[in-house]
Write a protein that holds these residues in place. Structure first.
Motif, short mmCIF file in Angstrom:
data_model
loop_
_atom_site.label_atom_id
_atom_site.label_comp_id
_atom_site.label_asym_id
_atom_site.label_seq_id
_atom_site.Cartn_x
_atom_site.Cartn_y
_atom_site.Cartn_z
N ASP A 43 -5.14 1.39 8.55
CA ASP A 43 -3.97 1.20 9.41
C ASP A 43 -4.01 -0.10 10.22
O ASP A 43 -3.16 -0.31 11.09
N SER A 44 -4.98 -0.96 9.96
CA SER A 44 -4.98 -2.27 10.61
C SER A 44 -4.01 -3.19 9.88
O SER A 44 -3.51 -2.87 8.79
N LEU A 45 -3.71 -4.34 10.48
CA LEU A 45 -2.77 -5.27 9.87
C LEU A 45 -3.27 -5.75 8.51
O LEU A 45 -2.51 -5.78 7.53
N LEU A 46 -4.54 -6.12 8.43
CA LEU A 46 -5.09 -6.60 7.16
C LEU A 46 -5.13 -5.49 6.13
O LEU A 46 -4.93 -5.72 4.93
N TRP A 47 -5.41 -4.26 6.56
CA TRP A 47 -5.41 -3.12 5.64
C TRP A 47 -4.02 -2.94 5.02
O TRP A 47 -3.89 -2.72 3.82
N ASN A 48 -3.00 -3.03 5.85
CA ASN A 48 -1.63 -2.91 5.34
C ASN A 48 -1.26 -4.06 4.42
O ASN A 48 -0.60 -3.87 3.40
N MET A 49 -1.71 -5.27 4.75
CA MET A 49 -1.39 -6.43 3.92
C MET A 49 -2.02 -6.33 2.55
O MET A 49 -1.37 -6.62 1.53
N PHE A 50 -3.29 -5.93 2.49
CA PHE A 50 -4.04 -6.00 1.25
C PHE A 50 -4.23 -4.65 0.56
O PHE A 50 -5.00 -4.55 -0.40
N SER A 51 -3.52 -3.63 1.03
CA SER A 51 -3.54 -2.37 0.31
C SER A 51 -2.15 -1.81 0.09
O SER A 51 -1.93 -1.05 -0.86
N LYS A 52 -1.19 -2.18 0.94
CA LYS A 52 0.16 -1.66 0.82
C LYS A 52 1.15 -2.67 0.24
O LYS A 52 2.24 -2.30 -0.17
N LYS A 53 0.75 -3.94 0.22
CA LYS A 53 1.64 -4.97 -0.30
C LYS A 53 1.04 -5.60 -1.55
O LYS A 53 -0.16 -5.48 -1.81
N SER A 54 1.86 -6.28 -2.29
CA SER A 54 1.38 -7.00 -3.47
C SER A 54 1.11 -8.45 -3.09
O SER A 54 1.65 -8.96 -2.09
N PRO A 55 0.29 -9.14 -3.86
CA PRO A 55 0.02 -10.56 -3.57
C PRO A 55 1.28 -11.41 -3.49
O PRO A 55 1.34 -12.37 -2.72
N LYS A 56 2.29 -11.06 -4.26
CA LYS A 56 3.53 -11.85 -4.26
C LYS A 56 4.28 -11.73 -2.95
O LYS A 56 5.10 -12.60 -2.63
N GLU A 57 4.03 -10.69 -2.20
CA GLU A 57 4.74 -10.48 -0.94
C GLU A 57 4.10 -11.24 0.22
O GLU A 57 4.69 -11.33 1.30
N LEU A 58 2.90 -11.76 0.03
CA LEU A 58 2.16 -12.40 1.11
C LEU A 58 2.32 -13.91 1.07
O LEU A 58 2.38 -14.51 0.00
N ALA A 59 2.34 -14.53 2.24
CA ALA A 59 2.48 -15.99 2.33
C ALA A 59 1.22 -16.67 1.80
O ALA A 59 0.10 -16.17 1.98
N ARG A 101 -6.92 -10.55 22.33
CA ARG A 101 -5.54 -10.72 21.89
C ARG A 101 -5.46 -10.75 20.36
O ARG A 101 -4.54 -10.16 19.77
N GLU A 102 -6.42 -11.42 19.72
CA GLU A 102 -6.45 -11.43 18.26
C GLU A 102 -6.71 -10.04 17.71
O GLU A 102 -6.12 -9.63 16.70
N ALA A 103 -7.60 -9.29 18.35
CA ALA A 103 -7.88 -7.91 17.90
C ALA A 103 -6.63 -7.06 18.02
O ALA A 103 -6.36 -6.23 17.14
N ASP A 104 -5.87 -7.24 19.08
CA ASP A 104 -4.60 -6.51 19.22
C ASP A 104 -3.63 -6.89 18.11
O ASP A 104 -2.95 -6.03 17.54
N PHE A 105 -3.56 -8.18 17.80
CA PHE A 105 -2.63 -8.62 16.75
C PHE A 105 -2.99 -8.01 15.41
O PHE A 105 -2.11 -7.55 14.66
N PHE A 106 -4.28 -8.00 15.07
CA PHE A 106 -4.72 -7.45 13.79
C PHE A 106 -4.84 -5.92 13.83
O PHE A 106 -5.30 -5.32 12.87
N GLN A 107 -4.42 -5.33 14.93
CA GLN A 107 -4.36 -3.87 15.10
C GLN A 107 -5.73 -3.23 14.91
O GLN A 107 -5.87 -2.16 14.31
N LEU A 108 -6.75 -3.89 15.44
CA LEU A 108 -8.11 -3.35 15.46
C LEU A 108 -8.31 -2.72 16.83
O LEU A 108 -8.88 -3.32 17.74
#
Length: 286
Positions: A43-59, A101-108
């Motif tokens: 449920d962290s930001l990186l977890w959502n990026m690299f498990s719920k999205k495809s590589p094509k969806e990421l910048a 602040r970075e930890a909050d952004f990455f939802q850690l």
């Protein structure tokens, strides 16, 4: 087995699964890590990026690395935490609030909670506690035996606080390169150009104490606090601003030197000569 883990982590990505090794561009800093590291905290930001999205969806950047517009220097600590869910910070670490602040952004959430001064009880995460927290912890200690641990940690944090560290003696050298022109008439005022960069030389802990977030550490980012460096420079170009910061914490100038070299001259007497100079100011706190 690693490939199987990767496939499980990106099972919803269809025909574009993530590879086991992933390259990231975080604010211009390049990192290479494993996919399972990025998805270590559910449920962290990186977890959502690299498990719920495809590589094509990421910048991505121009070289195909996944791009994150965040603080590239502080991301190394985020990545260290994701590797084993533990983090050891340097003894002198003035960037703790920014890291939180970075930890909050990455939802850690656990990391952000442990970085909070009022909640921090783990010296490996945070050893700096504000003076107000120290006094509060000392007052509560008498009413509860269980607060003895908090008092010990608070006293340890106070011993490392910048307000007490400022009493340490030492030298800091400020240097800059500049250029100026002098016309045919030597009585004419010299025309100075803008200072390109102000360098900082001295003990790492002193430099960080004085200049804080205005200090650019990108050329020597992992220097221990008790070591010396000559590779730091400031994020601004005003000498007076640097002098003010040094004066505020008890430094005073003890020496100054400057050299000048004629970098360009023409046979045409009507053209100005261009000179380059290097100047150093030595500051001391006893």
């Amino acid at each position: 087995m690693a490939l199987a883990d990767t496939e499980r982590g990106v099972s919803s990505c269809g025909d574009s699964p993530f590879s086991e090794i992933i390259e990231l561009n975080v604010g211009g800093q390049v990192y290479v890590t494993r996919h399972k590291t990025l998805v270590a905290v559910p449920d962290s930001l990186l977890w959502n990026m690299f498990s719920k999205k495809s590589p094509k969806e990421l910048a991505r950047d121009s070289k195909g690395r996944f791009f994150l517009d965040r603080d590239g220097f502080l991301f190394r600590y985020i990545l260290d935490y994701l590797r084993d869910l533990n983090l050891v910070l340097p003894d002198y670490f003035p960037e703790k609030s920014r890291l939180q602040r970075e930890a909050d952004f990455f939802q850690l959430r656990d990391l952000a909670k442990r970085l909070s001064p009022r909640m921090s009880k783990d010296n490996s995460i945070s050893e700096e506690i504000s003076q107000s927290d120290t006094e509060e912890g000392a007052q509560q200690c008498g009413s509860s035996g269980g607060m003895e641990t908090l008092r010990t940690v608070s006293v340890s944090g106070a011993m490392r606080s910048p307000s007490l560290d400022s009493r340490k003696s030492g030298y800091i050298t400020i240097g800059y390169r500049g250029s100026y022109t002098i016309g045919r008439d030597i009585q004419t005022d010299a025309k100075f150009r803008r200072v390109a960069r102000i360098t900082v030389c001295g003990k790492t802990s002193l430099a960080k104490e004085v200049f804080g977030e205005t200090l650019n550490e990108s050329r020597d980012p992992d220097r221990p606090p008790e070591r010396y460096t000559s590779r730091y420079y400031l994020k601004y170009n005003f000498l007076e601003q640097a002098f003010d910061k040094l004066t505020e914490v008890g430094f005073h100038m003890v020496a100054c030197s400057s050299t000048g070299t004629c970098a360009y001259t023409s046979n045409d007497p009507n053209e100005d000569k261009i000179w380059t100079s290097y100047t150093e100011y030595v500051f001391c706190r006893e």
